[in-house]
Write a protein that holds these residues in place. Structure first.
Motif, PDB file in Angstrom:
ATOM      1  N   UNK A 211       0.846  -1.193   0.000  1.00 50.55           N
ATOM      2  CA  UNK A 211       0.000   0.000   0.000  1.00 50.55           C
ATOM      3  C   UNK A 211       0.876   1.236   0.000  1.00 50.55           C
ATOM      4  N   UNK A 212       0.421   2.247  -0.754  1.00 49.75           N
ATOM      5  CA  UNK A 212       1.168   3.496  -0.841  1.00 49.75           C
ATOM      6  C   UNK A 212       0.239   4.668  -0.553  1.00 49.75           C
ATOM      7  N   UNK A 213       0.814   5.724  -0.005  1.00 51.44           N
ATOM      8  CA  UNK A 213       0.098   6.988   0.166  1.00 51.44           C
ATOM      9  C   UNK A 213       0.867   8.018  -0.635  1.00 51.44           C
ATOM     10  N   UNK A 214       0.191   8.741  -1.506  1.00 58.38           N
ATOM     11  CA  UNK A 214       0.929   9.660  -2.377  1.00 58.38           C
ATOM     12  C   UNK A 214       1.460  10.861  -1.601  1.00 58.38           C
ATOM     13  N   UNK A 215       2.351  11.605  -2.254  1.00 59.37           N
ATOM     14  CA  UNK A 215       3.018  12.721  -1.580  1.00 59.37           C
ATOM     15  C   UNK A 215       2.036  13.788  -1.107  1.00 59.37           C
ATOM     16  N   UNK A 216       0.984  13.976  -1.891  1.00 52.53           N
ATOM     17  CA  UNK A 216       0.000  15.004  -1.544  1.00 52.53           C
ATOM     18  C   UNK A 216      -0.989  14.510  -0.496  1.00 52.53           C
ATOM     19  N   UNK A 217      -0.896  13.248  -0.168  1.00 56.17           N
ATOM     20  CA  UNK A 217      -1.739  12.647   0.870  1.00 56.17           C
ATOM     21  C   UNK A 217      -3.222  12.788   0.566  1.00 56.17           C
ATOM     22  N   UNK A 218      -3.566  12.550  -0.705  1.00 56.03           N
ATOM     23  CA  UNK A 218      -4.979  12.528  -1.045  1.00 56.03           C
ATOM     24  C   UNK A 218      -5.384  11.263  -1.792  1.00 56.03           C
ATOM     25  N   UNK A 219      -4.408  10.401  -2.013  1.00 56.21           N
ATOM     26  CA  UNK A 219      -4.712   9.169  -2.710  1.00 56.21           C
ATOM     27  C   UNK A 219      -3.832   8.045  -2.204  1.00 56.21           C
ATOM     28  N   UNK A 220      -4.454   6.875  -2.104  1.00 57.04           N
ATOM     29  CA  UNK A 220      -3.703   5.688  -1.715  1.00 57.04           C
ATOM     30  C   UNK A 220      -4.035   4.556  -2.679  1.00 57.04           C
ATOM     31  N   UNK A 221      -3.077   3.686  -2.866  1.00 59.15           N
ATOM     32  CA  UNK A 221      -3.308   2.518  -3.703  1.00 59.15           C
ATOM     33  C   UNK A 221      -2.897   1.260  -2.957  1.00 59.15           C
ATOM     34  N   UNK A 222      -3.596   0.201  -3.246  1.00 56.96           N
ATOM     35  CA  UNK A 222      -3.303  -1.114  -2.672  1.00 56.96           C
ATOM     36  C   UNK A 222      -3.008  -2.054  -3.831  1.00 56.96           C
ATOM     37  N   UNK A 223      -1.848  -2.651  -3.805  1.00 60.69           N
ATOM     38  CA  UNK A 223      -1.414  -3.499  -4.906  1.00 60.69           C
ATOM     39  C   UNK A 223      -1.206  -4.920  -4.405  1.00 60.69           C
ATOM     40  N   UNK A 224      -1.792  -5.872  -5.112  1.00 66.48           N
ATOM     41  CA  UNK A 224      -1.603  -7.285  -4.769  1.00 66.48           C
ATOM     42  C   UNK A 224      -0.830  -7.953  -5.900  1.00 66.48           C
ATOM     43  N   UNK A 225       0.230  -8.586  -5.543  1.00 62.23           N
ATOM     44  CA  UNK A 225       1.079  -9.272  -6.515  1.00 62.23           C
ATOM     45  C   UNK A 225       0.761 -10.767  -6.522  1.00 62.23           C
ATOM     46  N   UNK A 226       0.658 -11.328  -7.718  1.00 61.35           N
ATOM     47  CA  UNK A 226       0.409 -12.770  -7.865  1.00 61.35           C
ATOM     48  C   UNK A 226      -0.771 -13.202  -6.999  1.00 61.35           C
ATOM     49  N   UNK A 227      -1.930 -12.673  -7.314  1.00 59.43           N
ATOM     50  CA  UNK A 227      -3.121 -12.889  -6.482  1.00 59.43           C
ATOM     51  C   UNK A 227      -3.458 -14.373  -6.329  1.00 59.43           C
ATOM     52  N   UNK A 228      -4.062 -14.660  -5.184  1.00 57.97           N
ATOM     53  CA  UNK A 228      -4.489 -16.023  -4.875  1.00 57.97           C
ATOM     54  C   UNK A 228      -5.953 -15.991  -4.438  1.00 57.97           C
ATOM     55  N   UNK A 229      -6.651 -17.124  -4.514  1.00 58.95           N
ATOM     56  CA  UNK A 229      -8.053 -17.140  -4.059  1.00 58.95           C
ATOM     57  C   UNK A 229      -8.230 -16.635  -2.629  1.00 58.95           C
ATOM     58  N   UNK A 230      -7.207 -16.804  -1.808  1.00 63.09           N
ATOM     59  CA  UNK A 230      -7.306 -16.331  -0.418  1.00 63.09           C
ATOM     60  C   UNK A 230      -7.339 -14.809  -0.322  1.00 63.09           C
ATOM     61  N   UNK A 231      -6.983 -14.130  -1.396  1.00 56.40           N
ATOM     62  CA  UNK A 231      -7.041 -12.666  -1.395  1.00 56.40           C
ATOM     63  C   UNK A 231      -8.456 -12.152  -1.655  1.00 56.40           C
ATOM     64  N   UNK A 232      -9.353 -13.016  -2.046  1.00 57.38           N
ATOM     65  CA  UNK A 232     -10.714 -12.583  -2.359  1.00 57.38           C
ATOM     66  C   UNK A 232     -11.400 -11.990  -1.139  1.00 57.38           C
ATOM     67  N   UNK A 233     -12.201 -10.970  -1.379  1.00 55.56           N
ATOM     68  CA  UNK A 233     -12.919 -10.325  -0.290  1.00 55.56           C
ATOM     69  C   UNK A 233     -13.214  -8.882  -0.650  1.00 55.56           C
ATOM     70  N   UNK A 234     -13.656  -8.148   0.341  1.00 55.59           N
ATOM     71  CA  UNK A 234     -13.944  -6.721   0.147  1.00 55.59           C
ATOM     72  C   UNK A 234     -12.818  -5.920   0.777  1.00 55.59           C
ATOM     73  N   UNK A 235     -12.228  -5.043   0.022  1.00 56.12           N
ATOM     74  CA  UNK A 235     -11.154  -4.194   0.534  1.00 56.12           C
ATOM     75  C   UNK A 235     -11.704  -2.797   0.780  1.00 56.12           C
ATOM     76  N   UNK A 236     -11.483  -2.338   1.984  1.00 57.43           N
ATOM     77  CA  UNK A 236     -12.004  -1.036   2.401  1.00 57.43           C
ATOM     78  C   UNK A 236     -10.865  -0.119   2.802  1.00 57.43           C
ATOM     79  N   UNK A 237     -10.936   1.120   2.310  1.00 60.72           N
ATOM     80  CA  UNK A 237      -9.998   2.108   2.825  1.00 60.72           C
ATOM     81  C   UNK A 237     -10.753   2.992   3.818  1.00 60.72           C
ATOM     82  N   UNK A 238     -10.057   3.379   4.858  1.00 59.75           N
ATOM     83  CA  UNK A 238     -10.643   4.222   5.882  1.00 59.75           C
ATOM     84  C   UNK A 238      -9.734   5.390   6.162  1.00 59.75           C
ATOM     85  N   UNK A 239     -10.323   6.564   6.373  1.00 60.98           N
ATOM     86  CA  UNK A 239      -9.524   7.760   6.603  1.00 60.98           C
ATOM     87  C   UNK A 239      -9.777   8.320   7.980  1.00 60.98           C
ATOM     88  N   UNK A 240      -8.717   8.765   8.582  1.00 62.61           N
ATOM     89  CA  UNK A 240      -8.805   9.449   9.870  1.00 62.61           C
ATOM     90  C   UNK A 240      -9.596  10.732   9.662  1.00 62.61           C
TER      91      UNK A 240
END
Lengths: 113, 116
Positions: free
Chosen positions: A63-92
């Motif tokens: 996961x990365x947070x950009x320099x301007x701190x307004x965007x984040x990305x989540x990257x999964x490499x070589x995905x597996x069935x165990x990665x399945x689900x709902x991914x939620x981002x939450x902000x303070x």
């Protein structure tokens, strides 16, 4: 309060493929959290990002947070069935006092074997 | 890692009755716990912030007399849905953060409430 836009809303990938989920905020992010949820269950904490440009990894998830701190990305490499689900981002939502979180609507990830 | 236990996981009740949901931090102390509600295909909606030893803080639009919150100790918060109606049927999730350090929110496994 913060408004978090997650994209895509849903994603279907073949096992072994890489994928990226994005989270964009309408305001500066003082703390950005990534969670994973299985339908009908609680949220599992993945990562917390607080500094602009920060990047964290856990197993095959980065996961990365950009320099301007307004965007984040989540990257999964070589995905597996165990990665399945709902991914939620939450902000303070408390201006940095790490008090309470506002969440995006989530990204539903399906990984086909 | 930090564990938050929520009980019950599922409950079915009749209209007009009250239901209590418990949220416990098992291996850490939490002066603040949060109660969320999640609708199908919707995000988590923060209902209220539960403060140990004081009154809960409710988000706009959440009826405090409907959703009673008690945070009697550093490890336990309860949410009581009073005079439940079918529209109260939902998935309720609690979360807690350790009083120590810059720690993330940890969530319980949620409670599926069905009001018939």
């Amino acid at each position: 309060s913060q408004e978090l836009e997650q994209s895509p809303q849903s994603l279907i990938v073949q096992e072994g493929k890489n994928l990226t989920i994005n989270c964009t905020s309408s305001k500066t992010l003082y703390g950005l959290y990534w969670y994973k949820q299985k339908y009908g269950e609680g949220l599992i904490f993945l990562m917390m990002l607080q500094k602009g440009g920060e990047e964290k990894s856990h197993e095959k998830i980065t996961a990365k947070l950009d320099e301007k701190k307004q965007q984040s990305s989540l990257h999964i490499t070589a995905s597996q069935p165990s990665h399945a689900g709902i991914y939620l981002c939450g902000a303070d939502d408390s201006g940095g006092s790490n008090y309470k979180l506002t969440f995006g609507k989530g990204t539903l990830l399906t990984v086909n074997p | 890692g930090a564990v938050v236990s929520q009980h019950p996981s599922r409950v079915i009740c009749k209209s007009g009755t009250s239901v209590k949901i418990e949220c416990r931090s098992l291996d850490f102390q939490a002066t603040t716990m949060f109660w969320y509600r999640q609708f199908p295909k919707k995000s988590l909606m923060l209902m209220a912030t539960s403060n140990e030893g004081s009154k809960a803080t409710y988000e706009q639009g959440v009826e405090k007399d409907k959703f009673l919150i008690n945070h009697a100790s550093l490890t336990l918060s309860t949410l009581t849905v009073t005079s439940a109606h079918p529209e109260d049927s939902s998935f309720y999730i609690c979360s807690a953060r350790s009083i120590q350090g810059n720690s993330p929110l940890h969530f319980g496994n949620g409670t599926r409430l069905t009001v018939t």
